[in-house]
Enzyme design. Sequence first.
Site, PDB file in Angstrom:
ATOM      1  N   ARG A  82       0.831  -1.200   0.000  1.00 10.14           N
ATOM      2  CA  ARG A  82       0.000   0.000   0.000  1.00 10.14           C
ATOM      3  C   ARG A  82       0.870   1.256   0.000  1.00 10.14           C
ATOM      4  O   ARG A  82       0.568   2.231  -0.681  1.00 10.14           O
ATOM      5  CB  ARG A  82      -0.941  -0.034   1.218  1.00 10.14           C
ATOM      6  CG  ARG A  82      -2.045   0.997   1.148  1.00 10.14           C
ATOM      7  CD  ARG A  82      -3.104   0.733   2.197  1.00 10.14           C
ATOM      8  NE  ARG A  82      -2.556   0.850   3.553  1.00 10.14           N
ATOM      9  CZ  ARG A  82      -3.233   0.528   4.654  1.00 10.14           C
ATOM     10  NH1 ARG A  82      -4.484   0.071   4.579  1.00 10.14           N
ATOM     11  NH2 ARG A  82      -2.687   0.663   5.839  1.00 10.14           N
ATOM     12  N   LYS A 184      -2.701   6.427   1.425  1.00  6.78           N
ATOM     13  CA  LYS A 184      -2.517   6.869   2.816  1.00  6.78           C
ATOM     14  C   LYS A 184      -1.586   8.083   2.832  1.00  6.78           C
ATOM     15  O   LYS A 184      -0.415   7.998   3.189  1.00  6.78           O
ATOM     16  CB  LYS A 184      -1.967   5.703   3.648  1.00  6.78           C
ATOM     17  CG  LYS A 184      -2.603   5.651   5.031  1.00  6.78           C
ATOM     18  CD  LYS A 184      -2.351   4.338   5.719  1.00  6.78           C
ATOM     19  CE  LYS A 184      -2.732   4.414   7.177  1.00  6.78           C
ATOM     20  NZ  LYS A 184      -4.180   4.485   7.422  1.00  6.78           N
ATOM     21  N   GLU A 220     -16.402   6.119   4.134  1.00  8.70           N
ATOM     22  CA  GLU A 220     -15.764   5.648   5.366  1.00  8.70           C
ATOM     23  C   GLU A 220     -15.721   6.788   6.360  1.00  8.70           C
ATOM     24  O   GLU A 220     -16.316   7.839   6.125  1.00  8.70           O
ATOM     25  CB  GLU A 220     -14.374   5.078   5.068  1.00  8.70           C
ATOM     26  CG  GLU A 220     -13.406   6.050   4.441  1.00  8.70           C
ATOM     27  CD  GLU A 220     -11.982   5.491   4.339  1.00  8.70           C
ATOM     28  OE1 GLU A 220     -11.530   4.809   5.267  1.00  8.70           O
ATOM     29  OE2 GLU A 220     -11.328   5.768   3.328  1.00  8.70           O
TER      30      GLU A 220
HETATM   31  C1  LIG Z   1      -5.276   3.617   7.709  1.00 13.72           C
HETATM   32  C2  LIG Z   1      -6.685   3.880   7.339  1.00 13.72           C
HETATM   33  C3  LIG Z   1      -7.694   2.911   7.510  1.00 13.72           C
HETATM   34  C4  LIG Z   1      -7.457   1.587   8.182  1.00 13.72           C
HETATM   35  O1  LIG Z   1      -6.561   0.775   7.485  1.00 13.72           O
HETATM   36  P1  LIG Z   1      -5.862  -0.464   8.201  1.00 13.72           P
HETATM   37  O2  LIG Z   1      -4.918  -0.970   7.167  1.00 13.72           O
HETATM   38  O3  LIG Z   1      -6.907  -1.446   8.525  1.00 13.72           O
HETATM   39  O4  LIG Z   1      -5.206   0.062   9.419  1.00 13.72           O
HETATM   40  C5  LIG Z   1      -8.974   3.213   7.064  1.00 13.72           C
HETATM   41  N1  LIG Z   1      -9.259   4.408   6.508  1.00 13.72           N
HETATM   42  C6  LIG Z   1      -8.318   5.363   6.345  1.00 13.72           C
HETATM   43  C7  LIG Z   1      -8.708   6.653   5.724  1.00 13.72           C
HETATM   44  C8  LIG Z   1      -7.013   5.134   6.749  1.00 13.72           C
HETATM   45  O5  LIG Z   1      -6.092   6.087   6.591  1.00 13.72           O
END
Ligand SMILES: *Cc1c(COP(=O)(O)O)cnc(C)c1O
Length: 341
Positions: A82, A184, A220
């Site tokens: 990722r 991210k 989300e």
């Molecule tokens: C990091 C993150 C998540 C959760 O991801 P994980 O890999 O399960 O920790 C969900 N939404 C956003 C916007 C994120 O930055």
Amino acid sequence: MEKKDLDWAGLGFGYVQTEQRYVSNFKDGKWDEGGLTEDANIVLNECAGVLQYAQTCFEGLKAYTTEDGRIVTFRPDLNAERMFDTAKRLEMPPFPKERFVEAVKAVVKANAAYVPPYGSGATLYIRPYMFGTNPVIGVKPAAEYQFRIFTTPVGPYFKGGAKPLTLCVSDFDRAAPHGTGHIKAGLNYAMSLHPIVEAHNAGFAENMYLDAATRTKVEETGGANFLFVTKDGKVVTPKSDSILPSITRRSLMIVAKEYLGLEAEEREVYFDEVKDFAECGLCGTAAVISPVGKIVDHGKEICFPSGMDEMGPITRKLYETLTGIQMGRLDPPEGWIVEIK
Ligand SMILES: *Cc1c(COP(=O)(O)O)cnc(C)c1O
């Protein structure tokens, strides 16, 4: 190895400085060999790309002590992948995936004294990140970068039981179609600070963001993906190109199917359907799943039948199975658990 004398169960989610961190620099078109350092501070030029145009991204994962005393991490290869994808979208040089996993192992091993003991509920949070370091004033990608990983022990997410959260439907958008919602990047969090402060001031735990184009579909929250459970016991998660692909959520979908024998489906979820679900949870590395009891849409309340006192029954099973895998109480799928030796 002697553990540090910390009040593990009393730790919150805050920065506790540990002894070693990993650093690698990108210069003249290549990453140097990298290594561990005790220096927790970074000295940057005033015009560094990260400071002027926010060229930075990050990852987050955890190290756990298993029931039989091993130190493990959970699917670090997916964090490597990722971050690789994120870096490409931000015109940053991706850090090689195998080296990412090796660096995670090295920094956890070097801070093994800070990995909380089994049963404390605490974990070692691992934060890989990368940023542009050389001076950039005309808008363009930096030429030099730093990749770092630090670790910090964090306390049990649910102190005194997992109380269901109340969310509000946000009037702000988190991510544009064809934007950066799926990576991210720090910038996604910078713009979410104002909406989350407003939500907190109004007494809500998190924002539910809808799709920016039509405001009809669930996306989300600021930092966690949604999982819903239908009244007939099917697990549903929203599908969208502007959702961050949570590793926890992807793992829970597999747990639902392979361990619990449930149907699990990733599809578009219209906000209008939310009132018909039996359970709702938020998933991410920090909490695994936080139960949601209520969602408020401009004064209209959606109350899930699971209530405001405890996790819904399927949410609980998902939570217990995944944490069971992470803590070594249940056999993991191939490749999910990476031991630090
Ligand atoms: C990091 C993150 C998540 C959760 O991801 P994980 O890999 O399960 O920790 C969900 N939404 C956003 C916007 C994120 O930055």
